[in-house]
Design a protein around this motif. Structure first.
Motif, mmCIF file in Angstrom:
data_model
loop_
_atom_site.group_PDB
_atom_site.id
_atom_site.type_symbol
_atom_site.label_atom_id
_atom_site.label_comp_id
_atom_site.label_asym_id
_atom_site.label_seq_id
_atom_site.Cartn_x
_atom_site.Cartn_y
_atom_site.Cartn_z
ATOM 1 N N CYS A 50 0.838 -1.198 0.000
ATOM 2 C CA CYS A 50 0.000 0.000 0.000
ATOM 3 C C CYS A 50 0.876 1.253 0.000
ATOM 4 C CB CYS A 50 -0.930 -0.017 1.212
ATOM 5 S SG CYS A 50 -2.073 1.373 1.256
ATOM 6 N N VAL A 54 1.154 4.057 -2.985
ATOM 7 C CA VAL A 54 0.841 5.465 -2.721
ATOM 8 C C VAL A 54 2.015 6.352 -3.121
ATOM 9 C CG1 VAL A 54 0.449 7.165 -0.892
ATOM 10 C CG2 VAL A 54 -0.906 5.072 -0.959
ATOM 11 N N VAL A 91 -5.604 6.534 -4.699
ATOM 12 C CA VAL A 91 -6.421 5.561 -3.965
ATOM 13 C C VAL A 91 -6.590 4.283 -4.781
ATOM 14 C CG1 VAL A 91 -8.736 5.108 -3.040
ATOM 15 C CG2 VAL A 91 -7.610 7.287 -2.562
#
Length: 146
Positions: A50, A54, A91
């Motif tokens: 993650c 990002v 996202v």
């Protein structure tokens, strides 16, 4: 048109994310002789994935946005599947990156060893961090350049 720029930024992203992977590996696993427990090592791929997704989308995308506003880059005008909004695109890529991490986690839990040698575990995390950046950065940049 932008292939050299995307390749350069992707290489930079890979190096930076390998560096982040190193820092977090040392923070979480320390410098002991072995990384014990496949679970801890495997589950760490989820937040790592993650975070890399990002960072590999948000930072290069923000840089591209600034360069487009200054006229240092021109838009490609190509259509794409990713959102044009930097925040929304970040996202989406974070979710996709985490899904990749979930696959790696599951594979390790299903067939990984109970203990990893420290150097092998570190090499795996560094390679994964760089590889995921290489996967995530180009489509994020292509969307930013639309």
């Amino acid at each position: 048109m932008h292939s050299d720029y995307i390749a350069r930024e992707t290489a930079i992203s890979a190096v930076i994310n390998a560096g982040f992977s190193l820092a977090f590996f040392l923070l979480i696993f320390g410098t002991s002789a072995a990384v014990v427990g496949v679970g801890t090592y495997a589950y760490d791929f989820l937040p790592q994935s993650c975070a890399i997704a990002v960072m590999s989308t948000l930072v290069p995308g923000a840089i591209v946005g600034g360069r487009l506003r200054k006229g240092a880059l021109v838009r490609s005008g190509r259509a794409g599947a990713l959102p044009s909004s930097l925040l929304l695109r970040t996202v989406v890529m974070a979710v996709l990156g985490t899904l990749i991490g979930a696959v790696v986690c599951a594979l390790l839990l299903l067939g990984g060893p109970s203990t990893f040698g420290w150097w092998g575990a570190l090499a795996g995390k560094l390679a994964y961090g760089a590889l995921l950046a290489i996967i995530v950065t180009p489509p994020g940049l292509q969307a930013a350049l639309r």
